[in-house]
Design a protein around this motif. Structure first.
Motif, PDB file in Angstrom:
ATOM      1  N   SER A 512       0.833  -1.206   0.000  1.00 32.29           N
ATOM      2  CA  SER A 512       0.000   0.000   0.000  1.00 32.29           C
ATOM      3  C   SER A 512       0.864   1.251   0.000  1.00 32.29           C
ATOM      4  O   SER A 512       0.544   2.247  -0.647  1.00 32.29           O
ATOM      5  N   SER A 513       1.974   1.207   0.744  1.00 30.66           N
ATOM      6  CA  SER A 513       2.885   2.346   0.804  1.00 30.66           C
ATOM      7  C   SER A 513       3.611   2.532  -0.519  1.00 30.66           C
ATOM      8  O   SER A 513       3.650   3.643  -1.071  1.00 30.66           O
ATOM      9  N   ALA A 514       4.170   1.474  -1.055  1.00 26.52           N
ATOM     10  CA  ALA A 514       4.952   1.560  -2.286  1.00 26.52           C
ATOM     11  C   ALA A 514       4.115   2.016  -3.468  1.00 26.52           C
ATOM     12  O   ALA A 514       4.597   2.752  -4.338  1.00 26.52           O
ATOM     13  N   ASN A 515       2.852   1.594  -3.487  1.00 20.97           N
ATOM     14  CA  ASN A 515       1.971   1.923  -4.604  1.00 20.97           C
ATOM     15  C   ASN A 515       1.076   3.118  -4.331  1.00 20.97           C
ATOM     16  O   ASN A 515       0.214   3.453  -5.149  1.00 20.97           O
ATOM     17  N   ARG A 516       1.272   3.766  -3.165  1.00 15.45           N
ATOM     18  CA  ARG A 516       0.435   4.900  -2.757  1.00 15.45           C
ATOM     19  C   ARG A 516      -1.037   4.490  -2.897  1.00 15.45           C
ATOM     20  O   ARG A 516      -1.852   5.185  -3.489  1.00 15.45           O
ATOM     21  N   ALA A 517      -1.348   3.341  -2.316  1.00 15.00           N
ATOM     22  CA  ALA A 517      -2.657   2.728  -2.521  1.00 15.00           C
ATOM     23  C   ALA A 517      -3.328   2.369  -1.206  1.00 15.00           C
ATOM     24  O   ALA A 517      -3.430   1.187  -0.844  1.00 15.00           O
ATOM     25  N   PRO A 518      -3.820   3.359  -0.449  1.00  5.43           N
ATOM     26  CA  PRO A 518      -4.492   3.040   0.820  1.00  5.43           C
ATOM     27  C   PRO A 518      -5.734   2.185   0.641  1.00  5.43           C
ATOM     28  O   PRO A 518      -6.159   1.520   1.591  1.00  5.43           O
ATOM     29  N   HIS A 519      -6.300   2.165  -0.577  1.00  2.00           N
ATOM     30  CA  HIS A 519      -7.484   1.319  -0.788  1.00  2.00           C
ATOM     31  C   HIS A 519      -7.137  -0.160  -0.612  1.00  2.00           C
ATOM     32  O   HIS A 519      -7.994  -0.963  -0.233  1.00  2.00           O
ATOM     33  N   GLN A 520      -5.879  -0.536  -0.868  1.00  2.07           N
ATOM     34  CA  GLN A 520      -5.472  -1.926  -0.647  1.00  2.07           C
ATOM     35  C   GLN A 520      -5.604  -2.285   0.829  1.00  2.07           C
ATOM     36  O   GLN A 520      -6.098  -3.368   1.175  1.00  2.07           O
TER      37      GLN A 520
END
Length: 578
Positions: A512-520
């Protein structure tokens, strides 16, 4: 758990004939993936297929050699080579028990890592013009940006959060004349009000503050102002520019700027208060006024020295098309005024000069084509263009029944972030905003956000946390009794499934951090809550068997820790009762 397995595989390969090739050609990563079907184990690696391609040897032979060289110890139950050369790893029950102990002992530090150690990240987000209250679209930026900041912190990055206040330029002048015209109305002057001026009620509130300072002393200019509006022959936007010039002349630039400052302070303070109440806090509020003419001039001088500026039609242009942009961009207009882009270039150069080695910008969909030009400007300045990353947050459509609301700050017809928060609550707003990927349009369902049912994901997760809190309040568990022998009682399908999902948390945080993806992370927490509810409904947790009860309560405690840690990163509370 994935990192432990990666280390085991790496150690085995480093002792094999493939060590040199592995480290040189394929970045020393076994590329493990969680399997979707338990019959193929817990993890699978295609390392043998990738090595086989380089060595021109059958991947199946390489896979068997690697599998036979790996020590199973207590972590692995078995290793099976499948198909053309996939290596499938079956994690032992004991390893999952060890992970539960790790979760409980680490508590609020579980899932944290140092993959971003010594990386200084400047995160800029929201940065809405201080021309009115934040609307629901800005709220999505705020929730997304704050969650990304928390994820970066969780992975060891040094994060600095900044809000860029666009407090210079035409939009602020339009805000000022809007306030002045409403001020005249307060003083019973019937003044024509332009359609494209700011329309919201907040303008009247600011006008009252101006009236408190000036009383009716500025009404003597009302006839001149009205005449200029009435006799003007042109489009609406040109009318605004004309009024800006004339009001400056009539009331003096000093008074005009003072009223501007009153408006800016009130609007900016309202934005700060709104975001603070939303749980979004910045390290610095950076005023555009800090970008002095000298700073911008010096920045353009560097571009000129590097032969990336030319003059055309009386203006100065940046050769951004030479560096990947679709067209060249104006820096200085023919009237001598600077463009917003010129200020942005100087601002980003200053970020780098402040010591940040990675810049993350979060912009709206209207900035979709912004990345190429800002990257081009950094390259033209002699900087590393890859230092900057731009993430786009798509639009929010807010529905109340079948009616879709508008979100235009000038028209005044929009739902504010504060109104949304007051209606559905901070938790629902924060969660719903990031539940869908930032690059997808969001239809915010107000009614769903307010329901207390399993269909509402934030309620569903919080309910799991509250359920666990209630269970733990009903029975005491002694941490000194926590051991692998006790946890070996957890052998039911629902229990094992819950342990597997719990063990994924560190991987989810890093991804989630690496992909800037808090939805994960949000979707993971929903899945974890679902697995807990299944366990809760299928097994009697507070049973008569003391050892079984203790082991199940420890499992519940581990899930509680993860739920709280994850919700905290997303800016959502974890209530003990509901």
């Amino acid at each position: 758990m994935q990192k432990i397995l990666e280390t085991i595989i790496n150690d085995a390969i480093e002792q094999s004939q493939y060590a040199t090739l592995f480290s040189q050609l394929i970045d020393s990563k076994p590329h493990l993936e969680r399997t979707k079907d338990k019959k193929f184990g817990d993890f699978s690696s295609n390392i043998a297929l990738r090595l086989g391609k380089k060595l021109k040897r059958p991947p199946l032979d390489i896979a068997n050699e690697i599998a036979n060289s790996i020590s199973k110890k207590n972590f692995l139950e078995k290793i099976i080579v499948e198909g053309p050369g996939f290596i499938n790893f079956y994690i032992s029950d004991n390893a999952y028990h060890q992970e539960l102990i790790k979760i409980i002992n680490a508590s609020n530090k579980y899932g944290l890592s140092n993959v971003g150690k010594n990386i200084n990240v400047m995160l800029e987000y929201v940065s809405a013009n201080p021309t009115g209250p934040l609307h629901v679209g800005h709220g999505r930026h705020a929730a997304y940006g704050a969650s990304v900041a928390n994820l970066l912190k969780a992975t060891g990055h040094n994060v600095f959060q900044e809000y860029y206040i666009n407090d210079a330029g035409r939009q602020i002048d339009i805000l000022t004349i809007s306030v002045i015209l409403r001020y005249l109305e307060i003083n019973k002057i019937n003044v024509p009000y332009p359609n494209n001026a700011y329309q919201g009620k907040y303008i009247v509130d600011i006008a009252r503050a101006v009236n408190a300072e000036y009383n009716d002393s500025l009404t003597k200019y009302s006839k001149n102002i009205c005449d200029e509006i009435n006799i003007f022959n042109g489009d609406e936007e040109s009318l605004l520019d004309h009024i800006i010039v004339k009001i400056n002349e009539f009331i003096s630039s000093e008074i005009f700027n003072n009223i501007k400052n009153i408006a800016l302070e009130l609007v900016t303070n309202d934005i700060k208060k709104d975001l603070n109440e939303f749980g979004v806090k910045y390290d610095r509020w950076y005023s555009e006024k800090n970008l002095t003419p000298k700073k911008i001039k010096n920045t353009i001088a560097v571009l000129e020295k590097n032969n990336y500026v030319y003059k055309k039609d009386g203006a100065k242009w940046f050769k951004s098309s030479d560096l990947g942009d679709e067209k060249d961009r104006v820096l200085i207009k023919k009237n001598g005024s600077r463009t917003y882009f010129a200020s942005d270039i100087a601002y980003h150069l200053e970020k780098i000069q402040r010591g940040f080695n990675y810049l993350v910008n979060i912009f709206g969909a209207d900035h979709h084509g912004y990345a190429p030009r800002i990257k081009a400007s950094l390259e033209a300045l002699g900087q590393n263009k890859d230092i900057i990353e731009i993430n786009i947050v798509q639009f929010v459509a807010l529905y109340r029944g079948a009616t879709k609301t508008q979100m235009s700050t000038r028209s005044g017809k929009y739902i504010t972030l504060r109104e949304l928060r007051n209606e559905v609550g901070n938790d629902a707003a924060r969660f719903f905003y990031i539940f869908r990927s930032n690059d997808q349009h969001l239809n915010f369902d107000l009614e769903l956000a307010k329901t207390q049912t399993n269909d509402n994901p934030v309620y569903y997760i919080q309910y799991a946390y509250a359920r666990i809190s209630s269970l733990l309040n009903q029975a005491d568990i002694a941490k000194e009794n926590l051991n692998e022998m006790l946890l070996s009682n957890l052998c039911k399908e629902a229990e094992q499934n819950l342990m597997v999902i719990a063990s994924k948390y560190p991987e989810i945080i890093e991804s989630s951090s690496a992909n800037r993806a808090p939805h994960q992370l949000a979707h993971y927490l929903r899945d974890l809550a679902a697995a807990f509810h299944t366990f809760y409904n299928s097994e009697r947790i507070l049973c008569d068997n003391s050892a079984m009860k203790q082991s199940r309560l420890f499992l519940c405690l581990a899930i509680k820790i993860i739920l709280k840690n994850g919700l905290s990163i997303l800016g959502v509370s974890a209530p003990k009762t509901m």
